[in-house]
Design a protein around this motif. Sequence first.
Motif, PDB file in Angstrom:
ATOM      1  N   THR A  91       0.848  -1.215  -0.011  1.00 51.04           N
ATOM      2  CA  THR A  91       0.170  -0.087  -0.106  1.00 51.04           C
ATOM      3  C   THR A  91       0.793   1.124  -0.112  1.00 51.04           C
ATOM      4  OG1 THR A  91      -0.261  -0.005   2.372  1.00 51.04           O
ATOM      5  CG2 THR A  91      -1.854  -1.140   1.178  1.00 51.04           C
ATOM      6  N   PHE A 145       2.623   3.954  -2.615  1.00 52.57           N
ATOM      7  CA  PHE A 145       2.511   4.414  -3.897  1.00 52.57           C
ATOM      8  C   PHE A 145       3.490   5.947  -4.117  1.00 52.57           C
ATOM      9  CE2 PHE A 145      -1.514   2.364  -2.808  1.00 52.57           C
ATOM     10  CZ  PHE A 145      -1.379   1.591  -3.930  1.00 52.57           C
ATOM     11  N   ASN A 146       4.462   5.837  -5.061  1.00 53.01           N
ATOM     12  CA  ASN A 146       5.042   6.878  -5.348  1.00 53.01           C
ATOM     13  C   ASN A 146       4.721   7.923  -6.198  1.00 53.01           C
ATOM     14  OD1 ASN A 146       8.468   7.410  -6.893  1.00 53.01           O
ATOM     15  ND2 ASN A 146       7.550   8.379  -5.054  1.00 53.01           N
ATOM     16  N   ASP A 174      -0.309  11.069 -11.328  1.00 50.48           N
ATOM     17  CA  ASP A 174      -0.219   9.874 -10.731  1.00 50.48           C
ATOM     18  C   ASP A 174      -1.109   9.143  -9.966  1.00 50.48           C
ATOM     19  OD1 ASP A 174       2.190   9.696 -12.374  1.00 50.48           O
ATOM     20  OD2 ASP A 174       3.327  10.327 -10.858  1.00 50.48           O
ATOM     21  N   VAL A 179      -3.143   5.219  -7.971  1.00 50.06           N
ATOM     22  CA  VAL A 179      -3.378   4.919  -6.591  1.00 50.06           C
ATOM     23  C   VAL A 179      -4.405   3.982  -6.008  1.00 50.06           C
ATOM     24  CG1 VAL A 179      -3.473   5.705  -4.205  1.00 50.06           C
ATOM     25  CG2 VAL A 179      -1.865   7.128  -5.961  1.00 50.06           C
ATOM     26  N   ASN A 180      -4.210   2.843  -5.881  1.00 53.60           N
ATOM     27  CA  ASN A 180      -5.271   1.921  -5.691  1.00 53.60           C
ATOM     28  C   ASN A 180      -5.468   1.501  -4.094  1.00 53.60           C
ATOM     29  OD1 ASN A 180      -7.117  -0.178  -5.986  1.00 53.60           O
ATOM     30  ND2 ASN A 180      -5.856  -1.671  -6.754  1.00 53.60           N
TER      31      ASN A 180
END
Length: 185
Positions: free
Chosen positions: A52, A54-55, A61, A65-66
């Motif tokens: 979990t 995210f960059n 972007d 993100v999920n």
Amino acid sequence: GSKSGLTKFCIEHGISHPESVVVDTPEDLQTLISSFTYPLFIKGDRGGGGATVFNLVTPSDFNFVNLTERDFPVIVQEEIGSPMISVEAFYSHGQLVAWMFSEELGSISKFGPNYSRRYLNPKNQSFIPTLQSLGHHAGLHGFVNCGLLRDTTGNYLLFEADMRPNAWHYLFKHFGINLKSVMDS
């Protein structure tokens, strides 16, 4: 453990860490996403192996993100851009009594556990007060795996702290650190 809990703990006790904001709901994150400085990380509160994390390089972007409702609160954290430093620490009643310092050489995924490290005795040991403060304020007793990053001024920032032993802790004896003797002293 809770990433938001660690962030709040660091803020409350003045422990050096990357600039971070705790965001409680998906709606709040959606509202705030364009106001942050990029690049950054969004980290779900729980979960391991980087699942979990995210960059984000730009606000667009965010579309990739999920996160689910159960990942909240999340941490929005500045990207430091330095290699990850791991410190396996051993505490006795809140006191840092032993540590091993290593650089990550290889990991199973971009933000996941590493499988190869180079152990060092660093000349710059300015990370020790951060670890001492963590141990003192949390009353740590036992093994802790700490992730550190170095900012542009050379200061170490606490990125993560896992309050449990891992496979790397078994190396203390290979580096001549007798934990029983350390505990008895």
